[in-house]
Design a protein around this motif. Sequence first.
Motif, mmCIF file in Angstrom:
data_model
loop_
_atom_site.group_PDB
_atom_site.id
_atom_site.type_symbol
_atom_site.label_atom_id
_atom_site.label_comp_id
_atom_site.label_asym_id
_atom_site.label_seq_id
_atom_site.Cartn_x
_atom_site.Cartn_y
_atom_site.Cartn_z
ATOM 1 N N TYR A 291 0.955 -0.868 -0.007
ATOM 2 C CA TYR A 291 -0.047 -0.052 -0.238
ATOM 3 C C TYR A 291 0.993 1.163 -0.058
ATOM 4 O O TYR A 291 0.924 1.996 -0.849
ATOM 5 C CB TYR A 291 -0.657 0.033 1.088
ATOM 6 N N ASP A 292 2.059 0.967 1.067
ATOM 7 C CA ASP A 292 3.077 2.508 0.867
ATOM 8 C C ASP A 292 3.763 2.375 -0.312
ATOM 9 O O ASP A 292 3.570 3.990 -0.703
ATOM 10 C CB ASP A 292 3.883 2.501 1.554
ATOM 11 N N ASN A 293 4.252 1.543 -0.968
ATOM 12 C CA ASN A 293 4.159 1.720 -2.250
ATOM 13 C C ASN A 293 2.731 2.209 -3.574
ATOM 14 O O ASN A 293 3.329 2.883 -4.052
ATOM 15 C CB ASN A 293 5.048 -0.292 -2.988
ATOM 16 N N ARG A 294 2.591 2.084 -3.655
ATOM 17 C CA ARG A 294 1.179 2.049 -4.105
ATOM 18 C C ARG A 294 1.002 3.814 -3.584
ATOM 19 O O ARG A 294 0.638 4.449 -5.054
ATOM 20 C CB ARG A 294 -0.268 1.929 -3.751
ATOM 21 N N LYS A 295 0.861 4.333 -3.022
ATOM 22 C CA LYS A 295 0.995 5.253 -2.587
ATOM 23 C C LYS A 295 1.646 6.550 -3.349
ATOM 24 O O LYS A 295 2.037 7.564 -3.165
ATOM 25 C CB LYS A 295 0.618 5.937 -1.339
ATOM 26 N N LEU A 296 3.120 6.210 -3.101
ATOM 27 C CA LEU A 296 4.263 6.731 -3.702
ATOM 28 C C LEU A 296 4.389 6.627 -4.736
ATOM 29 O O LEU A 296 4.583 7.821 -5.771
ATOM 30 C CB LEU A 296 5.372 5.638 -2.907
ATOM 31 N N TYR A 297 3.920 5.383 -5.347
ATOM 32 C CA TYR A 297 3.676 4.956 -6.814
ATOM 33 C C TYR A 297 2.839 6.721 -7.531
ATOM 34 O O TYR A 297 2.943 7.724 -8.337
ATOM 35 C CB TYR A 297 3.109 4.573 -7.946
ATOM 36 N N LEU A 298 1.191 6.525 -7.068
ATOM 37 C CA LEU A 298 0.035 7.895 -7.432
ATOM 38 C C LEU A 298 1.050 9.204 -7.064
ATOM 39 O O LEU A 298 0.876 9.962 -7.753
ATOM 40 C CB LEU A 298 -0.255 7.323 -6.666
ATOM 41 N N LEU A 299 1.550 9.539 -6.301
ATOM 42 C CA LEU A 299 2.671 10.676 -6.157
ATOM 43 C C LEU A 299 3.107 11.279 -7.218
ATOM 44 O O LEU A 299 3.476 11.870 -7.353
ATOM 45 C CB LEU A 299 2.971 10.743 -4.252
ATOM 46 N N LEU A 300 4.225 9.894 -7.853
ATOM 47 C CA LEU A 300 5.051 10.231 -8.697
ATOM 48 C C LEU A 300 5.008 10.386 -9.722
ATOM 49 O O LEU A 300 4.839 11.443 -10.529
ATOM 50 C CB LEU A 300 6.564 8.997 -8.175
ATOM 51 N N MET A 301 3.862 9.898 -10.115
ATOM 52 C CA MET A 301 3.274 10.044 -11.413
ATOM 53 C C MET A 301 2.084 10.913 -11.428
ATOM 54 O O MET A 301 1.690 11.605 -12.670
ATOM 55 C CB MET A 301 1.964 8.799 -11.755
ATOM 56 N N GLY A 302 0.973 11.657 -10.394
ATOM 57 C CA GLY A 302 1.155 13.104 -10.348
ATOM 58 C C GLY A 302 1.507 13.936 -10.716
ATOM 59 O O GLY A 302 0.789 15.336 -11.377
ATOM 60 N N THR A 303 2.752 13.971 -9.570
ATOM 61 C CA THR A 303 3.995 14.800 -9.540
ATOM 62 C C THR A 303 3.555 14.971 -11.363
ATOM 63 O O THR A 303 4.242 16.425 -11.413
ATOM 64 C CB THR A 303 5.297 14.690 -8.397
ATOM 65 N N CYS A 304 4.408 14.146 -11.714
ATOM 66 C CA CYS A 304 4.481 14.396 -12.672
ATOM 67 C C CYS A 304 3.238 14.264 -14.094
ATOM 68 O O CYS A 304 3.988 15.333 -14.985
ATOM 69 C CB CYS A 304 5.311 12.440 -13.705
ATOM 70 N N ALA A 305 2.772 14.074 -13.822
ATOM 71 C CA ALA A 305 1.306 15.027 -15.090
ATOM 72 C C ALA A 305 1.753 16.505 -13.922
ATOM 73 O O ALA A 305 1.333 17.608 -15.805
ATOM 74 C CB ALA A 305 -0.061 14.127 -14.283
ATOM 75 N N THR A 306 2.050 16.933 -13.062
ATOM 76 C CA THR A 306 1.425 17.920 -12.803
ATOM 77 C C THR A 306 2.470 19.122 -13.453
ATOM 78 O O THR A 306 2.457 20.214 -14.576
ATOM 79 C CB THR A 306 1.588 18.275 -11.443
ATOM 80 N N LEU A 307 3.412 19.069 -13.601
ATOM 81 C CA LEU A 307 4.930 19.239 -14.084
ATOM 82 C C LEU A 307 4.432 18.895 -15.385
ATOM 83 O O LEU A 307 4.762 20.292 -16.163
ATOM 84 C CB LEU A 307 5.903 18.263 -14.193
ATOM 85 N N ILE A 308 3.827 18.203 -16.142
ATOM 86 C CA ILE A 308 3.834 18.783 -17.901
ATOM 87 C C ILE A 308 2.806 19.237 -17.971
ATOM 88 O O ILE A 308 2.989 20.099 -18.828
ATOM 89 C CB ILE A 308 3.191 16.625 -18.203
ATOM 90 N N ILE A 309 1.830 19.226 -17.188
ATOM 91 C CA ILE A 309 0.528 19.966 -17.138
ATOM 92 C C ILE A 309 1.146 21.799 -16.862
ATOM 93 O O ILE A 309 0.947 23.157 -18.010
ATOM 94 C CB ILE A 309 0.128 20.106 -16.730
ATOM 95 N N MET A 310 1.418 21.758 -15.948
ATOM 96 C CA MET A 310 1.798 23.578 -15.762
ATOM 97 C C MET A 310 3.300 23.744 -16.727
ATOM 98 O O MET A 310 3.003 25.251 -17.435
ATOM 99 C CB MET A 310 2.653 23.806 -14.364
ATOM 100 N N ALA A 311 3.894 23.248 -17.612
ATOM 101 C CA ALA A 311 5.001 23.099 -18.324
ATOM 102 C C ALA A 311 4.689 23.666 -19.499
ATOM 103 O O ALA A 311 5.241 24.540 -20.042
ATOM 104 C CB ALA A 311 5.775 21.935 -18.426
ATOM 105 N N TRP A 312 3.984 22.926 -19.775
ATOM 106 C CA TRP A 312 3.089 22.953 -21.280
ATOM 107 C C TRP A 312 2.347 24.138 -21.780
ATOM 108 O O TRP A 312 2.230 25.196 -22.038
ATOM 109 C CB TRP A 312 2.278 21.853 -21.884
#
Length: 62
Positions: free
Chosen positions: A5-26
């Motif tokens: 569960y901790d791995n899933r939560k960290l995975y979702l955090l990293l992927m959410g950060t990725c999506a946020t960075l892409i959206i904000m950058a573009w």
Amino acid sequence: MARKYDNRKLYLLLMGTCATLIIMAWFVVRLFSIPAAIAMSAVAAVLPPAAAIVANWGHDKR
């Protein structure tokens, strides 16, 4: 099970950060600074492989 569960939560955090960075950058940052938008996109490109490693960390290798 708690570790998975901790791995899933960290995975979702990293992927959410990725999506946020892409959206904000573009859509926002490129209007003010192209090099900053490129840097944000480069960081976002590294996050999915790191998230996959984190998601699979600690699994038995059978």
